[in-house]
Design a protein around this motif. Structure first.
Motif, mmCIF file in Angstrom:
data_model
loop_
_atom_site.group_PDB
_atom_site.id
_atom_site.type_symbol
_atom_site.label_atom_id
_atom_site.label_comp_id
_atom_site.label_asym_id
_atom_site.label_seq_id
_atom_site.Cartn_x
_atom_site.Cartn_y
_atom_site.Cartn_z
ATOM 1 N N ILE A 152 -8.824 0.726 -0.750
ATOM 2 C CA ILE A 152 -7.933 -0.274 -0.186
ATOM 3 C C ILE A 152 -8.553 -1.653 -0.150
ATOM 4 C CG2 ILE A 152 -6.579 -0.939 1.801
ATOM 5 C CD1 ILE A 152 -6.378 1.951 2.520
ATOM 6 N N ALA A 153 -9.572 -1.788 0.658
ATOM 7 C CA ALA A 153 -10.077 -3.129 0.908
ATOM 8 C C ALA A 153 -11.014 -3.597 -0.194
ATOM 9 C CB ALA A 153 -10.812 -3.156 2.244
ATOM 10 N N ASN A 154 -10.609 -4.638 -0.867
ATOM 11 C CA ASN A 154 -11.527 -5.302 -1.786
ATOM 12 C C ASN A 154 -11.714 -6.707 -1.277
ATOM 13 O OD1 ASN A 154 -9.696 -3.406 -2.886
ATOM 14 N ND2 ASN A 154 -10.681 -3.685 -4.853
ATOM 15 N N ARG A 155 -12.945 -7.099 -1.248
ATOM 16 C CA ARG A 155 -13.331 -8.401 -0.726
ATOM 17 C C ARG A 155 -12.224 -9.162 -0.052
ATOM 18 N NH1 ARG A 155 -13.557 -7.782 -5.777
ATOM 19 N NH2 ARG A 155 -15.612 -6.965 -5.606
ATOM 20 N N VAL A 198 8.645 3.850 -10.107
ATOM 21 C CA VAL A 198 7.770 2.737 -10.459
ATOM 22 C C VAL A 198 8.460 1.406 -10.166
ATOM 23 C CG1 VAL A 198 6.540 1.597 -12.332
ATOM 24 C CG2 VAL A 198 6.516 4.070 -12.181
ATOM 25 N N ARG A 199 9.744 1.360 -10.470
ATOM 26 C CA ARG A 199 10.482 0.122 -10.175
ATOM 27 C C ARG A 199 10.401 -0.232 -8.696
ATOM 28 N NH1 ARG A 199 16.086 0.199 -12.768
ATOM 29 N NH2 ARG A 199 16.375 1.968 -11.383
ATOM 30 N N SER A 200 10.440 0.794 -7.863
ATOM 31 C CA SER A 200 10.354 0.513 -6.422
ATOM 32 C C SER A 200 9.019 -0.140 -6.073
ATOM 33 C CB SER A 200 10.543 1.789 -5.610
ATOM 34 O OG SER A 200 9.418 2.648 -5.753
ATOM 35 N N VAL A 201 7.973 0.234 -6.807
ATOM 36 C CA VAL A 201 6.670 -0.400 -6.588
ATOM 37 C C VAL A 201 6.737 -1.882 -6.942
ATOM 38 C CG1 VAL A 201 4.262 -0.495 -7.336
ATOM 39 C CG2 VAL A 201 5.371 1.716 -6.981
ATOM 40 N N TRP A 202 7.303 -2.179 -8.112
ATOM 41 C CA TRP A 202 7.369 -3.581 -8.545
ATOM 42 C C TRP A 202 8.243 -4.401 -7.607
ATOM 43 C CZ3 TRP A 202 3.311 -2.868 -10.636
ATOM 44 C CH2 TRP A 202 3.064 -2.100 -11.773
ATOM 45 N N LEU A 203 9.311 -3.803 -7.117
ATOM 46 C CA LEU A 203 10.177 -4.539 -6.190
ATOM 47 C C LEU A 203 9.432 -4.891 -4.910
ATOM 48 C CD1 LEU A 203 13.555 -2.654 -6.704
ATOM 49 C CD2 LEU A 203 13.037 -5.031 -7.284
ATOM 50 N N ARG A 204 8.633 -3.960 -4.435
ATOM 51 C CA ARG A 204 7.843 -4.231 -3.234
ATOM 52 C C ARG A 204 6.847 -5.354 -3.480
ATOM 53 N NH1 ARG A 204 7.623 0.407 0.387
ATOM 54 N NH2 ARG A 204 5.601 -0.253 1.141
ATOM 55 N N VAL A 205 6.189 -5.303 -4.638
ATOM 56 C CA VAL A 205 5.194 -6.327 -4.946
ATOM 57 C C VAL A 205 5.869 -7.688 -5.088
ATOM 58 C CG1 VAL A 205 3.512 -7.112 -6.640
ATOM 59 C CG2 VAL A 205 3.610 -4.705 -6.014
ATOM 60 N N GLN A 206 6.980 -7.705 -5.810
ATOM 61 C CA GLN A 206 7.686 -8.976 -5.988
ATOM 62 C C GLN A 206 8.104 -9.550 -4.639
ATOM 63 O OE1 GLN A 206 8.777 -10.869 -9.093
ATOM 64 N NE2 GLN A 206 8.545 -12.134 -7.286
ATOM 65 N N PHE A 207 8.588 -8.693 -3.770
ATOM 66 C CA PHE A 207 9.014 -9.142 -2.444
ATOM 67 C C PHE A 207 7.838 -9.726 -1.667
ATOM 68 C CE2 PHE A 207 9.867 -8.226 2.091
ATOM 69 C CZ PHE A 207 11.001 -9.008 2.242
ATOM 70 N N ALA A 208 6.715 -9.038 -1.754
ATOM 71 C CA ALA A 208 5.525 -9.508 -1.032
ATOM 72 C C ALA A 208 5.085 -10.875 -1.532
ATOM 73 C CB ALA A 208 4.386 -8.499 -1.189
ATOM 74 N N VAL A 209 5.121 -11.058 -2.856
ATOM 75 C CA VAL A 209 4.719 -12.349 -3.419
ATOM 76 C C VAL A 209 5.702 -13.437 -2.992
ATOM 77 C CG1 VAL A 209 4.416 -13.639 -5.558
ATOM 78 C CG2 VAL A 209 3.510 -11.320 -5.370
ATOM 79 N N ASP A 210 6.973 -13.122 -3.035
ATOM 80 C CA ASP A 210 7.972 -14.109 -2.615
ATOM 81 C C ASP A 210 7.768 -14.511 -1.161
ATOM 82 O OD1 ASP A 210 9.120 -14.127 -5.078
ATOM 83 O OD2 ASP A 210 10.743 -12.741 -4.580
ATOM 84 N N GLN A 211 7.456 -13.546 -0.326
ATOM 85 C CA GLN A 211 7.189 -13.834 1.077
ATOM 86 C C GLN A 211 5.987 -14.761 1.214
ATOM 87 O OE1 GLN A 211 8.896 -13.329 3.600
ATOM 88 N NE2 GLN A 211 9.685 -11.267 3.849
ATOM 89 N N PHE A 270 -3.570 -11.309 -1.231
ATOM 90 C CA PHE A 270 -3.491 -10.587 0.040
ATOM 91 C C PHE A 270 -2.129 -9.925 0.205
ATOM 92 C CE2 PHE A 270 -2.537 -10.611 4.657
ATOM 93 C CZ PHE A 270 -3.460 -9.652 5.036
ATOM 94 N N ALA A 271 -1.078 -10.638 -0.152
ATOM 95 C CA ALA A 271 0.265 -10.087 -0.021
ATOM 96 C C ALA A 271 0.439 -8.850 -0.897
ATOM 97 C CB ALA A 271 1.306 -11.148 -0.398
ATOM 98 N N VAL A 272 -0.101 -8.925 -2.116
ATOM 99 C CA VAL A 272 0.007 -7.779 -3.020
ATOM 100 C C VAL A 272 -0.785 -6.596 -2.465
ATOM 101 C CG1 VAL A 272 -0.601 -6.919 -5.311
ATOM 102 C CG2 VAL A 272 0.418 -9.175 -5.052
ATOM 103 N N ASP A 273 -1.982 -6.877 -1.965
ATOM 104 C CA ASP A 273 -2.792 -5.803 -1.390
ATOM 105 C C ASP A 273 -2.066 -5.142 -0.225
ATOM 106 O OD1 ASP A 273 -4.799 -6.196 -3.176
ATOM 107 O OD2 ASP A 273 -6.037 -7.425 -1.860
#
Lengths: 156, 156
Positions: free
Chosen positions: B153-156, A109-122, B118-121
DNA sequence: GAGAATCTTGACGTTTAGGTCAAGATTGGC
DNA sequence: GCCAATCTTGACCTAAACGTCAAGATTCTC
């Protein structure tokens, strides 16, 4: 995962200050944003403590940016107003009824959050207040680095 | 922006069900995850309502996945447990003291939220429960996620 | 110096998320 | 049929987020 009211209203108040010519008062922000003046006051107090704006009291008082618009990163503002998605204390604050989380050494699960955090930072990393000042919503959405599609998932 | 407890614990409970050989009971999940059984019960009830698990009552009861692990998208689970970051009602629920948000037609803050959403998706869209079952945290972080057949996957 | 306009602060009330509890319903084993 | 193990539900309590309020401090204008 939710965007907090403090992030939304705080960012809007900050942009009002950035847009203002010179300085701007609480009641002006209140009028422009449709946020109660008590709430604007709270947001501005926060933004000041975060070092994003400077305040002046007295009859010709008000707020102005503490730094140049190009030097205020939206990611930094949001981290201050609402915290980071996956912060260093996250695992220890989700240990349930135990002392430590059952997955301390290896956690999918932590790996999921790390991916999300990275995506948001990007997504936020390169946007500054200046970027938001120029351009309409549509222009901003098209801004590099990430593309935001009107529908579905884009493939690059 | 914060990850909610429901997202964290709900996802962990779901993974316990996925890991289980056959079915798993609340008290087993409680032991494995260090979450109180009352709280596990609440999470499982939610996951059942979301259509992710099936339950069986009685002496040999317990929970099992409602679909194949490869067909459960993590993004869909999280959207159900914690909602989307920027949902369709977001603007109308942040109109402050006015009827409508002052920026309905053009909003630079909204463009920020759209980018983040979008990044999170992108980060979550193609990860399935199956992906999280195999591999260690380190492997998962580097994972090029396997594709999930056209759903959730795809939401609006 | 008086008064007006402004920001500042801490306390307070309300709403929502988080978590617990107890009583009930269902099923299998004997 | 009875009991034990299990899930189910709604009520309840607590903590945190959200928003308001009143009193105070500062500065300008006259």
């Amino acid at each position: 995962m939710k965007i907090t009211a403090q992030e939304e209203y705080g960012l809007r108040c900050l942009l009002q200050v950035a847009k203002a010519d010179g300085s701007i008062t609480i009641s002006e922000i209140c009028r422009n944003e449709g946020i109660s003046s008590a709430n604007v006051a709270k947001m501005m107090s926060l933004l000041r403590k975060g070092g994003f704006v400077k305040s002046n009291r007295g009859q010709v008082g008000g707020y102005e940016l503490a730094r140049k618009p190009s030097e205020i990163a939206i990611g930094e503002v949001l981290a201050f107003l609402g915290g980071r998605l996956f912060d260093p204390g996250f695992c220890s604050s989700h240990s349930g009824i135990e002392e430590e989380c059952a997955h301390n050494s290896d956690c999918s699960v932590r790996s999921v959050w790390l991916r999300v955090q990275f995506a948001v930072d990007q997504a936020l990393g390169r946007i500054s207040v200046e970027d938001l000042l120029r351009g309409t919503e549509q222009e901003l959405i098209r801004l590099q680095p990430s593309r935001i599609p009107s529908e579905g998932i884009a493939n690059r």
